[in-house]
Design a protein around this motif. Structure first.
Motif, PDB file in Angstrom:
ATOM      1  N   UNK A   1       0.824  -1.200   0.000  1.00 43.91           N
ATOM      2  CA  UNK A   1       0.000   0.000   0.000  1.00 43.91           C
ATOM      3  C   UNK A   1       0.862   1.254   0.000  1.00 43.91           C
ATOM      4  N   UNK A   2       0.206   2.401  -0.028  1.00 46.75           N
ATOM      5  CA  UNK A   2       0.914   3.681  -0.040  1.00 46.75           C
ATOM      6  C   UNK A   2       0.666   4.376   1.290  1.00 46.75           C
ATOM      7  N   UNK A   3       1.724   4.594   2.048  1.00 44.54           N
ATOM      8  CA  UNK A   3       1.597   5.288   3.326  1.00 44.54           C
ATOM      9  C   UNK A   3       1.133   6.718   3.097  1.00 44.54           C
ATOM     10  N   UNK A   4       0.440   7.272   4.086  1.00 44.08           N
ATOM     11  CA  UNK A   4      -0.052   8.653   3.954  1.00 44.08           C
ATOM     12  C   UNK A   4       1.096   9.628   3.736  1.00 44.08           C
ATOM     13  N   UNK A   5       2.271   9.336   4.304  1.00 44.36           N
ATOM     14  CA  UNK A   5       3.434  10.223   4.139  1.00 44.36           C
ATOM     15  C   UNK A   5       3.967  10.216   2.714  1.00 44.36           C
ATOM     16  N   UNK A   6       3.571   9.223   1.929  1.00 43.18           N
ATOM     17  CA  UNK A   6       4.087   9.105   0.565  1.00 43.18           C
ATOM     18  C   UNK A   6       3.094   9.582  -0.490  1.00 43.18           C
ATOM     19  N   UNK A   7       2.002  10.207  -0.038  1.00 44.55           N
ATOM     20  CA  UNK A   7       1.103  10.877  -0.975  1.00 44.55           C
ATOM     21  C   UNK A   7       1.573  12.313  -1.161  1.00 44.55           C
TER      22      UNK A   7
ATOM     23  N   UNK B   1       2.201   7.398 -14.634  1.00 43.26           N
ATOM     24  CA  UNK B   1       1.052   6.619 -14.175  1.00 43.26           C
ATOM     25  C   UNK B   1       1.237   6.183 -12.725  1.00 43.26           C
ATOM     26  N   UNK B   2       2.461   5.815 -12.371  1.00 44.29           N
ATOM     27  CA  UNK B   2       2.764   5.428 -10.992  1.00 44.29           C
ATOM     28  C   UNK B   2       2.568   6.610 -10.046  1.00 44.29           C
ATOM     29  N   UNK B   3       3.120   7.777 -10.413  1.00 45.58           N
ATOM     30  CA  UNK B   3       3.017   8.959  -9.559  1.00 45.58           C
ATOM     31  C   UNK B   3       1.581   9.457  -9.455  1.00 45.58           C
ATOM     32  N   UNK B   4       0.821   9.265 -10.504  1.00 46.13           N
ATOM     33  CA  UNK B   4      -0.593   9.669 -10.488  1.00 46.13           C
ATOM     34  C   UNK B   4      -1.342   8.987  -9.352  1.00 46.13           C
ATOM     35  N   UNK B   5      -0.999   7.715  -9.081  1.00 50.74           N
ATOM     36  CA  UNK B   5      -1.698   6.950  -8.048  1.00 50.74           C
ATOM     37  C   UNK B   5      -1.466   7.512  -6.653  1.00 50.74           C
ATOM     38  N   UNK B   6      -0.392   8.272  -6.471  1.00 50.94           N
ATOM     39  CA  UNK B   6      -0.108   8.777  -5.130  1.00 50.94           C
ATOM     40  C   UNK B   6      -0.022  10.295  -5.086  1.00 50.94           C
ATOM     41  N   UNK B   7      -0.761  10.952  -5.990  1.00 49.62           N
ATOM     42  CA  UNK B   7      -0.810  12.412  -6.003  1.00 49.62           C
ATOM     43  C   UNK B   7      -2.260  12.860  -5.852  1.00 49.62           C
ATOM     44  N   UNK B   8      -2.543  13.578  -4.793  1.00 56.13           N
ATOM     45  CA  UNK B   8      -3.909  14.026  -4.507  1.00 56.13           C
ATOM     46  C   UNK B   8      -4.388  14.997  -5.578  1.00 56.13           C
ATOM     47  N   UNK B   9      -5.602  14.778  -6.040  1.00 53.79           N
ATOM     48  CA  UNK B   9      -6.182  15.687  -7.029  1.00 53.79           C
ATOM     49  C   UNK B   9      -5.467  15.676  -8.363  1.00 53.79           C
ATOM     50  N   UNK B  10      -4.546  14.712  -8.535  1.00 51.80           N
ATOM     51  CA  UNK B  10      -3.772  14.617  -9.785  1.00 51.80           C
ATOM     52  C   UNK B  10      -3.169  15.972 -10.144  1.00 51.80           C
ATOM     53  N   UNK B  11      -2.529  16.576  -9.123  1.00 50.32           N
ATOM     54  CA  UNK B  11      -1.958  17.921  -9.261  1.00 50.32           C
ATOM     55  C   UNK B  11      -0.501  17.814  -9.717  1.00 50.32           C
ATOM     56  N   UNK B  12      -0.262  18.143 -10.999  1.00 46.86           N
ATOM     57  CA  UNK B  12       1.066  17.987 -11.601  1.00 46.86           C
ATOM     58  C   UNK B  12       1.476  19.249 -12.357  1.00 46.86           C
ATOM     59  N   UNK B  13       2.776  19.490 -12.392  1.00 52.16           N
ATOM     60  CA  UNK B  13       3.378  20.400 -13.373  1.00 52.16           C
ATOM     61  C   UNK B  13       4.422  19.568 -14.118  1.00 52.16           C
ATOM     62  N   UNK B  14       4.105  19.209 -15.358  1.00 49.77           N
ATOM     63  CA  UNK B  14       4.960  18.338 -16.177  1.00 49.77           C
ATOM     64  C   UNK B  14       5.536  19.197 -17.288  1.00 49.77           C
ATOM     65  N   UNK B  15       6.842  19.434 -17.268  1.00 51.87           N
ATOM     66  CA  UNK B  15       7.409  20.403 -18.192  1.00 51.87           C
ATOM     67  C   UNK B  15       8.620  19.834 -18.921  1.00 51.87           C
ATOM     68  N   UNK B  16       8.728  20.237 -20.159  1.00 45.51           N
ATOM     69  CA  UNK B  16       9.846  19.778 -20.960  1.00 45.51           C
ATOM     70  C   UNK B  16       9.781  20.347 -22.356  1.00 45.51           C
ATOM     71  N   UNK B  17      10.629  19.817 -23.219  1.00 47.33           N
ATOM     72  CA  UNK B  17      10.716  20.278 -24.603  1.00 47.33           C
ATOM     73  C   UNK B  17      11.028  19.083 -25.487  1.00 47.33           C
ATOM     74  N   UNK B  18      10.091  18.724 -26.354  1.00 47.34           N
ATOM     75  CA  UNK B  18      10.311  17.583 -27.247  1.00 47.34           C
ATOM     76  C   UNK B  18      11.485  17.816 -28.180  1.00 47.34           C
ATOM     77  N   UNK B  19      11.784  19.084 -28.448  1.00 45.95           N
ATOM     78  CA  UNK B  19      12.939  19.401 -29.301  1.00 45.95           C
ATOM     79  C   UNK B  19      14.253  19.053 -28.614  1.00 45.95           C
ATOM     80  N   UNK B  20      14.222  18.869 -27.304  1.00 45.61           N
ATOM     81  CA  UNK B  20      15.421  18.504 -26.549  1.00 45.61           C
ATOM     82  C   UNK B  20      15.343  17.052 -26.069  1.00 45.61           C
ATOM     83  N   UNK B  21      14.534  16.247 -26.745  1.00 45.21           N
ATOM     84  CA  UNK B  21      14.377  14.843 -26.365  1.00 45.21           C
ATOM     85  C   UNK B  21      15.536  14.001 -26.841  1.00 45.21           C
ATOM     86  N   UNK B  22      16.700  14.216 -26.240  1.00 44.38           N
ATOM     87  CA  UNK B  22      17.909  13.523 -26.692  1.00 44.38           C
ATOM     88  C   UNK B  22      18.035  12.121 -26.079  1.00 44.38           C
TER      89      UNK B  22
END
Length: 709
Positions: free
Chosen positions: A460-466, A484-505
């Motif tokens: 299971x996921x401990x409350x401290x690991x949400x 997908x893994x992190x989504x399971x332990x993030x309240x409200x699915x609150x994410x900032x996912x940032x990057x640049x496909x042009x730098x996908x080396x």
């Protein structure tokens, strides 16, 4: 100085003196108040408030504010000057705000208002508030010294692009070895992202130099301010690409008065959660292989281990195997303690699948085993003959040990290995290579997310690991499995996912489209933003880098430069034996200028190591940056191009930009684009023999080796 400018300067100088005196007075009072270390909860809370105020006032001491907005709310008699700073400061006597926190609702107009006579609005807890803006003023204050006053908007005035002038002034400043906050120059499109609602998974596609990392960090500060009753700093986390990058960004949040946010890499975080049951294989071998020159590089396919084990397909396959294991976990046979006395299999299954179904697998096993042992004790208590009871107890315990072998006490790693031999359908090449490493208790980076999924299903996921919010930087190198893994332990699915496909080396492990992440979330939970303006480099450097990217022949987002003109990109043809001397002369020339950070960027790690030695022998104080680096020291750095991602330097010198080192491929175009876009003010490229087709016939200043400059 013109009379109007002089008058504005004097007005702001007087205001600064008053505000600085107020800040100093409050800070002195707080510093003279002794800390409370007792057990009284009320006093502890008051002490925490004093410490928080003290921290904010120390920040305000250096730079009390950076902006002024004269705003007349609808229904008010006259405009009121609002001073905007990194932290709010309240006047002790009157209770009025001397400085408004940049995260406050009313301060949003400082960023969203771009001029005009129309009504300006901001959203407060009471609803939408409107009014007129009479003045928007930028201020540069350092150590309580007023250095610059720029009016970006004056109602009824000419307002000729002075806002851009101020932005260019701040962008033109030289960098040190740390990323800095941009709170005084946040642009409207950046502010929109920063102030987005909490329960959203934001994917931010930002070109090189668009400020996406600083936007994400400012978003953390904003969320902590806006939702302070619902989220905690220690339950927010930043996943960075490597430890050196964490060191590079380490100053931003403290500058904004924010502390306690977890900052780590995915591998460090995963290994800690797994209690270091496994070791991570040496990733340098993979880097050397993937970033090898020309034909030595492996061909990329979806069957490559990084892409296969990072896919959503593998996530679902593994999850299905775990569910099958759960359904078949209890043995089909009954437990016979001794002849004539047995615990029916149906009873054990009832306990496991019904009574304890809400527990994770390992906890269920623990409860069932304890229940079986209690049943056995009760059955033994029914035996009155002590000799027979002793004999049957010995026999029953032996049979129980045998029975429990069918209910194995699994660890994440032992179960992962078990599924590799029975359960998971895998390409045979991946299976063999992985099992070979597993014998040494070693795993690859792409194995960590699957191991964590197994851990979560077992324990299971401990409350401290949400988490309350998750930031993933350089997300183009993350896998759908990880998100997908992190989504399971993030309240409200609150994410900032940032990057640049042009730098996908790192295409052997990353994503090719942001849809791979967006499709993980419901439509109402997701948001997508594009940041196309590049604030880092000069127009000349961005235009040069864009042509390199266009030659990748992939449909990638090109950067739009903020008009900050500088030196032309310089290109020199240098015979290989003279390369080191040319680099030394060029670095010395650049070092005579105002630059604090200079990078010599090679194609491979081996070439960086060799060139670093030659620079040291020439008496230059240079730092070699390698893949295991944990600290960025600034000054003169030597590093391979694939380690420059996320960093920036005042000047960059790229070596060996020839046909052999940079072929006309999408991968090499992205690598070269990353290298070029690290430069803020000057970019130099040298090559031997023929230039790479990626830079041939480019608009650049040709430099002769004899001159060296």
């Amino acid at each position: 100085m013109e009379p109007e400018i002089q008058s504005a300067y004097q007005e702001e100088l007087q205001r600064l003196e008053q505000t600085a005196a107020e800040i100093d007075r409050q800070l002195q009072t707080l510093e003279q108040t002794p800390r409370y270390y007792g057990d009284d909860l009320t006093e502890q809370a008051l002490d925490n408030i004093r410490e928080s105020r003290k921290q904010n006032l120390r920040i305000a001491t250096v730079e009390p504010y950076f902006g002024r907005l004269d705003f007349q709310e609808q229904g008010a008699d006259s405009p009121q000057p609002l001073y905007i700073g990194k932290v709010g400061v309240e006047e002790e006597d009157s209770g009025k705000l001397a400085v408004i926190d940049w995260r406050a609702p009313v301060a949003s107009m400082f960023y969203s208002f771009t001029g005009g006579e129309e009504l300006a609005t901001y959203r407060s807890p009471e609803g939408l508030i409107g009014g007129l803006i009479y003045l928007k003023r930028n201020l540069v204050i350092r150590k309580q010294i007023l250095e610059r006053v720029v009016d970006a908007f004056v109602k009824g005035g000419d307002n000729l692009d002075v806002a851009d002038e101020f932005l260019l002034y701040r962008l033109g400043e030289n960098k040190d070895n740390r990323l800095r906050d941009i709170v005084s120059t946040i642009q409207a499109e950046q502010d929109q992202i920063i102030r987005s609602a909490k329960n959203k998974a934001l994917v931010i596609q930002g070109v090189a130099g668009s400020g996406k990392t600083t936007v994400a960090l400012h978003r953390l500060a904003y969320l902590l301010y806006q939702y302070r009753e619902n989220i905690r700093a220690e339950r927010m986390i930043i996943f960075a690409p490597n430890s050196m990058f964490l060191d590079y960004i380490s100053g931003v949040l403290p500058e904004l008065g924010v502390g306690g946010i977890q900052q780590t890499t995915f591998s460090d975080w995963a290994l800690d959660l797994l209690d270091h049951e496994v070791q991570l294989s040496d990733q340098s071998e993979r880097l050397l292989t993937w970033f090898a020159i020309g034909s030595k590089r492996p061909v990329l396919s979806d069957e490559a281990p990084g892409r296969y084990k990072g896919s959503l397909r593998f996530f679902h396959d593994l999850d299905a195997c775990l569910k099958s294991l759960e359904m078949e976990f209890v043995p089909e046979r009954s437990f016979e303690a001794w002849e004539g006395t047995s615990l029916p299999a149906e009873t054990v299954r009832e306990w496991f699948h019904t009574e304890y179904k809400h527990y994770p697998l390992a906890k269920r096993r623990e409860r069932v085993v304890a229940r079986i042992k209690r049943w056995l004790e009760m059955e033994l208590d029914k035996v009155w003959d002590s000799l027979k009871r002793k004999e049957w107890k010995k026999q029953a315990n032996a049979r129980l040990r045998t029975y429990l072998k069918a209910l194995p006490d699994l660890t994440p790693f032992s179960l992962y290995k078990k599924l590799y031999t029975e359960g998971l359908t895998l390409p045979e090449e991946i299976r063999k290579a992985s099992l070979k490493k597993f014998k040494q208790k070693t795993v690859d980076l792409e194995d960590l997310a699957p191991l964590l999924l197994i851990r979560n299903r077992l324990h299971g996921i401990d409350s401290d690991h949400y988490f309350d919010h998750v930031v993933i930087d350089e997300a183009q190198d993350f896998s759908p499995f990880q998100v997908a893994l992190l989504k399971e332990q993030t309240r409200g699915h609150s994410f900032s996912i940032l990057g640049d496909l042009s730098q996908g080396i790192h295409a052997y492990q990353g994503v090719r489209s942001w849809r791979e992440f967006l499709d993980l979330f419901d439509e109402q939970e997701q948001g997508y933003y594009q940041l196309q303006r590049s604030y880092r480099s000069t127009t000349e450097i961005i235009n040069f880098a864009n042509v390199v990217l266009e030659r990748s022949q992939e449909a990638l987002t090109l950067a739009v430069p903020v008009f900050r003109s500088g030196e032309k990109v310089r290109v020199a043809q240098v015979a290989q034996p003279e390369r080191a001397e040319m680099v030394i002369r060029s670095v010395r020339h650049l070092g005579q200028g105002p630059y604090n950070t200079i990078a010599v960027v090679t194609r491979t790690e081996e070439e960086a190591s060799q060139l670093h030695q030659e620079l040291l022998q020439a008496g230059l104080d240079a730092t070699l940056i390698h893949s295991a680096q944990r600290e960025y020291k600034g000054g003169l750095s030597v590093l391979p191009v694939y380690l420059t991602k996320g960093l920036e330097f005042d000047a960059v010198l790229l070596t060996d930009v020839d046909q052999a080192h940079y072929e006309h491929t999408a991968q090499d175009a992205k690598l070269l684009y990353v290298g070029c876009t690290r430069a803020l003010h000057e970019l130099w490229l040298i090559y031997a023999d023929q230039p790479s087709a990626l830079i041939a016939s480019m608009d650049a200043e040709l430099v002769t080796p004899e001159l060296g400059v």
